[in-house]
Design a protein around this motif. Structure first.
Motif: not given
Length: 290
Positions: A67-78
């Protein structure tokens, strides 16, 4: 197939099980720390560099994003999605699931049972907020909390009002929910993979504890879902657009009530409680889609 598991901690039970299962099924698999990926965006040539190497020919990714790295993590998944890799959790669904309030609105729109929930813009009228939730006892939850952290049971009106006021003064956003007494400090976690319930457990908070999270010392036992519970869990995962989900429900007098839908559910609790090979279901889900 070439599978990448996006995980910041290779020693986690879930990550290790997915690696071992993918290998056993004959796939090439690697753990990638999504927080260390570099994203390159240019016309018609999206790519990702990891430890100086360009990642290529990737068939699928399994996001295990904290949860703490949602922002960057989702950019990578995208970015992986733009590179035409199959992902077990779509970036958009991941973003939605991490927003508790938006999730409740989506679930409510889908016609699912929920505990009555009140959210205000730091309203000064805390008495009214507690009344709206049906009066004390109430549950007060920090919108940013995970694993049962930031969840408070306020047993009296006075306590509820002072806790809400304290959070408001800190500019911390909270939701206030009715307390479902008949659940008795227990909830149900249904684990869903590709539109099927692959395992379900009942989690009971330890003596004197209303939170049933296993991280808080709760215990888990295997459970057979009722038809109503199974339907609610599947409908919730579908409404959230999640191929893999942990749906948490309370058993109430008016039927199952959805607490939340987790987009990165852990495997340890559910595999231990049910004795089922959930990791295998996840790898097979990828095989069907790639």
């Amino acid at each position: 197939m070439n599978i990448k598991i996006l995980s910041a901690n290779p020693n986690l039970y879930s990550t290790k099980r997915l690696v071992e299962t993918a290998k056993k099924r004959g796939h090439s698999v690697e753990i990638i720390n999504h927080t260390k990926c570099d994203i390159v965006i240019e016309k018609k040539n999206p790519c990702i560099y990891y430890k100086g190497q360009k990642l290529e020919n990737i068939d699928a990714v399994i996001p295990r994003i904290g949860a703490s790295v949602t922002f960057y993590g989702t950019a990578v998944v995208r970015q992986f999605e733009m590179m035409r890799a199959f992902t077990t959790t779509e970036s958009q669904a991941l973003v939605r699931s991490r927003d508790k309030l938006r999730s409740l609105q989506i679930l409510s729109r889908a016609g699912l049972g929920l505990p009555k929930t009140i959210f205000t813009n730091y309203s000064k009228d805390v008495k009214e907020v507690v009344e709206q939730a049906g009066g004390a006892p109430v549950i007060i939850k920090l919108l940013e909390g995970t694993q049962g952290i930031g969840v408070i049971l306020a047993e009296t009106k006075k306590a509820a009002e002072s806790v809400i006021e304290a959070f408001n003064n800190l500019q911390a956003r909270v939701i206030v929910q009715e307390f479902i007494k008949e659940a008795g400090g227990a909830d149900i976690r249904a684990f869903i993979v590709d539109g099927q319930v692959v395992g379900a457990m009942k989690r009971q908070g330890k003596e004197g504890e209303f939170r049933s999270n296993l991280h808080r010392g709760g215990s888990a036992t295997v459970i057979k879902l009722t038809d109503e519970e199974e339907t609610a869990a599947l409908k919730a995962a579908k409404a959230m657009g999640l191929g893999i989900a942990g749906v948490d429900m309370l058993q109430s007098a008016r039927g199952p009530l959805i607490l939340e839908v987790n987009s990165s559910p852990g495997l340890e609790g559910i595999e231990t409680a049910t004795g089922k090979d959930i990791a295998n279901s996840i790898i097979k889900y990828i095989e069907r889609n790639v």
